[in-house]
Design an enzyme around this catalytic site. Structure first.
Site, short mmCIF file in Angstrom:
data_model
loop_
_atom_site.label_atom_id
_atom_site.label_comp_id
_atom_site.label_asym_id
_atom_site.label_seq_id
_atom_site.Cartn_x
_atom_site.Cartn_y
_atom_site.Cartn_z
N ARG A 130 0.96 4.19 -2.49
CA ARG A 130 0.36 5.15 -2.93
C ARG A 130 1.10 6.60 -2.29
O ARG A 130 1.71 7.29 -3.28
CB ARG A 130 -0.55 5.32 -1.60
N ASP A 156 -5.26 -9.54 -8.20
CA ASP A 156 -5.57 -8.65 -9.26
C ASP A 156 -4.16 -8.29 -9.77
O ASP A 156 -4.15 -8.36 -11.02
CB ASP A 156 -6.82 -7.99 -8.34
N THR A 204 -0.39 0.99 -10.20
CA THR A 204 -2.09 0.30 -9.58
C THR A 204 -2.80 1.65 -8.90
O THR A 204 -3.79 0.98 -8.40
CB THR A 204 -1.75 -1.37 -9.01
N GLU A 256 0.31 -1.48 0.01
CA GLU A 256 0.01 0.40 -0.03
C GLU A 256 0.92 1.53 -0.23
O GLU A 256 0.56 2.16 -0.73
CB GLU A 256 -1.05 0.10 1.09
N GLU A 309 -12.18 1.46 -9.96
CA GLU A 309 -11.67 -0.18 -11.24
C GLU A 309 -12.43 0.65 -12.88
O GLU A 309 -12.33 0.18 -12.97
CB GLU A 309 -11.42 -1.33 -10.70
C1 DMJ Z 1 -6.38 1.51 -5.09
O1 DMJ Z 1 -5.79 1.11 -3.58
C2 DMJ Z 1 -4.59 0.45 -5.74
O2 DMJ Z 1 -5.94 1.12 -6.94
C3 DMJ Z 1 -5.11 -0.61 -5.74
O3 DMJ Z 1 -4.38 -1.46 -6.23
C4 DMJ Z 1 -6.31 -1.32 -5.27
N1 DMJ Z 1 -7.53 -1.08 -4.02
C5 DMJ Z 1 -6.95 0.85 -4.37
C6 DMJ Z 1 -8.67 1.13 -5.32
O4 DMJ Z 1 -9.38 0.10 -5.40
#
Ligand code: DMJ
Length: 652
Positions: free
Chosen positions: A284, A413, A638, A280, A549
């Site tokens: 981020r 995922d 992501t 995370e 998403e």
């Molecule tokens: C975000 O932190 C990122 O997209 C991660 O890949 C999945 N979860 C959240 C959004 O849903």
């Protein structure tokens, strides 16, 4: 993307009423090898399996599917599987050997952001600027050496050819290079972006409203609690502010960017006794800082990224070199979750874009080496099923655990997303990544795809020990965008067809709800009964966390097809966010019930990805300018932070 595609954190997400259940789950898991379905209403969390309440985990099995083909093996089976291929590259015999080239010199050729994003950088105070100027002074654009033609890889795909990008050079895994130097372009010399259109202005308005709440009630904290007008901490690192930096830049919000930049300069300190989740915080914070650096050219962000990257490295010091889930950025102590020595597969395989880029920029190979070692080990593990991976991996043994369960949702995922995106990032040369991605798409098609009744919506379900479940997380809606991106980069045209079909489904997951917003999880109806809807929702799964998403994939589909309907669908979703999640005093809130427009039940939480991803993708979706963060020049991590492709195509 996809990443854990959840809002993952462990204890913070567990409501008090569920604590007891969590203890019971631990006991049940130990005794029976089960992950029982409990704690209705909790969102999935990759960071801790026990908080993944909406997901039913079946009894642990021992399915073992041997794969383990080396990177240089000719994958005739894969080549034969693809129905057709985009592109008109020169022909190459089917079954050409897929090489895995590595190069010996760090890449120092990168761009500072597209001209249409060259807004004025914030004025830095002169002290900061002097400090910045003393570091890394001589980055030279265009330093990439001409590549020896013998090193180039050609991937044959049923008569078509995917060539690596020209003039690129992935960072070396062998040589420690000099740090990347700052651009000769001063960050403050920039043009104005094109004026936003009406829909983009609506996104800017939404961003400003969200930011107002954050600024008033949560400034410098991780997340806004918009209803109680307060904040919550996860890492205590100003998460929302960092996640939102590049969005502000892209939306042209200079004043807001400047103020946030000042906070990063004056207040953001990583010398803190705090545990962060490796995945995370990488997607981020590290991703956010690297993107802010690329777009603004401001060295402050790279210095912070390097400091933070160094503090994450202890997580990789495990017997298997599969990293622990958590690391204390002050003490350097790394550890797995309290109840297991497993890490989540998606987490350990969705940090590579960021670590590789950090190595390229700093010239220090250690970041890339640590992350790529994980990729190599996961590549050669047994326990996959036609390229599909289990959800857990043990940090001691380095082996998959809890085998036999396959999903494109939480915990797996972004493994798939990062296979493709690393291949693109590196100039389409690392063919082992491509092979694994292509094999996985075939695995999805073979094992997880079904069509619902009565509308025949194509969806991606889950497989547990051979048993199919028609369950699909909203998180899986990253997949249409990823498939479309692959097709754009030369992968088979049937990937684009699947992307379109899944995009329709993800739209319906929103459209068929009374609020127009998707729930966290849906189940598809498989039986031809006219009185049943295709999309079914269980009471525990009715929440919406402001996730990106669907709009992420809408952005890719619109950008790559030019079809207006995708913009219209995104517009509907933005209006629903405004109608059901906007909090008048500032901010947006996740809601508990997407099926009750009269009382959607605000949850009092604005996730950082709403600003980092959801609004950014909406803004980009509404743009008709393909050069705005071109998909030939940037790859989005992501968490929607754009990072440069190491081999931007030659102009002219
Ligand atoms: C975000 O932190 C990122 O997209 C991660 O890949 C999945 N979860 C959240 C959004 O849903």
């Amino acid at each position: 993307m996809a990443g854990q595609r959840k809002s993952g954190r462990r204890d913070q997400q567990i409501r008090p009423s569920c604590r007891l259940l969590r203890r019971q789950m631990l006991i049940q898991k130990t005794r029976r090898g089960f992950y029982p379905r409990v704690c209705d209403g909790l969102e999935p969390s990759r960071a801790g399996m026990l908080t993944h309440c909406p997901g039913l985990r079946q009894p642990v099995g021992t399915v073992s599917v041997p794969v383990g083909q080396g990177p240089e093996i000719v994958r005739k089976d894969l080549l034969a599987k693809s129905a057709c291929c985009r592109g008109s590259g020169k022909a190459s015999p089917p079954g050409a050997v897929l090489h895995q080239p590595f190069h010996a010199k760090p890449q120092r050729h990168f761009r500072r952001g597209p001209p249409n994003l060259q807004i004025r950088a914030p004025d830095k105070d002169s002290k900061d600027r002097r400090q910045d100027d003393t570091r890394r002074r001589d980055e030279v654009v265009g330093d990439a050496r001409q590549e020896d033609s013998t090193q180039r890889t050609v991937v044959s795909w049923r008569g078509a050819v995917i060539e690596p990008e020209q003039g690129t050079e992935p960072p070396s895994r062998k040589a420690e290079g000099p740090p990347t130097k700052p651009s000769s372009q001063a960050p403050g010399i920039q043009n104005q972006p094109a004026s936003p259109n009406e829909r983009q202005r609506a996104v800017i308005d939404a961003f400003r409203h969200a930011w107002t709440g954050y600024r008033k009630f949560a400034w410098g904290h991780d997340e806004l609690k918009p209803v109680s007008r307060s904040f919550s901490e996860w890492f205590g690192l100003g998460l929302t502010l960092i996640d939102a930096l590049d969005t502000m830049w892209i939306l042209g919000l200079k004043k807001e960017f400047e103020e946030a930049r000042k906070w990063v300069s004056k207040k953001l300190r990583f010398q803190k006794d705090v545990d962060v989740n490796l995945f995370e915080s990488t997607i981020r914070i590290l991703g956010g800082l690297l993107s802010a650096y690329h777009l603004s050219g401001d060295d402050l962000f790279l210095r912070k990224a390097e400091d933070f990257g160094n503090r994450l490295l202890p997580a990789f010091q495990t017997p298997s070199r599969i990293p622990y889930s958590d690391v204390n950025i002050g003490t350097g102590a790394a550890h797995p979750p309290r109840w297991t020595s497993d890490s989540t597969v998606a987490e350990v395989t969705s940090i590579q874009l960021e670590f590789r880029e950090l190595s390229r920029l700093t010239g220090s190979k250690k970041f890339q080496e640590a992350a790529e070692e994980v990729t190599r080990r996961v590549h050669s593990l047994s326990g996959k099923k036609d390229g599909l991976v289990p959800m857990f991996i043990n940090t001691h043994s380095g082996l998959f655990t809890h085998m036999g369960v396959f999903t494109l949702g939480a915990r797996a995922d972004s493994y798939y997303e990062y296979l493709l995106k690393q291949w693109i990032q590196g100039g389409k040369k690392e063919t082992q990544l491509l092979e694994d991605y292509l094999e996985a798409v075939e695995g999805i098609k073979r094992h997880l795809l079904r069509r619902s009744e009565p509308r025949k919506l194509t969806f991606v379900g889950e497989l547990a020990h051979g048993r199919f479940s028609a369950k699909m997380d909203h998180l899986v809606c990253f997949l249409p965008g990823t498939l479309a991106l692959g097709a754009h980069h030369g992968l088979p045209a049937d990937h684009m067809e699947l992307a379109r079909a899944l995009m329709d489904t993800c739209y319906q997951m929103n459209r068929q709800m009374e609020t127009g917003l998707s729930p966290e999880i849906v189940h598809f109806n498989l039986y031809p009964q006219s009185d049943r809807k295709d999309v079914q929702v269980k009471p525990a799964d009715r929440h919406n966390l402001l996730r990106p998403e669907t709009v992420e994939s809408l952005f890719y589909l619109h950008r790559l097809t030019g079809e207006r309907k995708y913009q219209d669908w995104g517009w509907e979703i933005l209006q629903s966010f405004n109608k059901y999640t906007r909090v008048p005093s500032g901010g947006y809130s996740s809601i508990s019930n997407v099926q009750d427009p009269l009382n959607p039940q605000p949850r009092d939480k604005m996730e950082s990805f709403f600003l980092g991803e959801t609004l950014k993708y909406l803004y980009l979706l509404f743009s008709d300018d393909p050069a705005l963060l071109s998909l030939d020049a940037y790859v989005f991590n992501t968490e929607a932070h754009p990072l440069p492709i190491w081999a931007p195509p030659r102009v002219g």
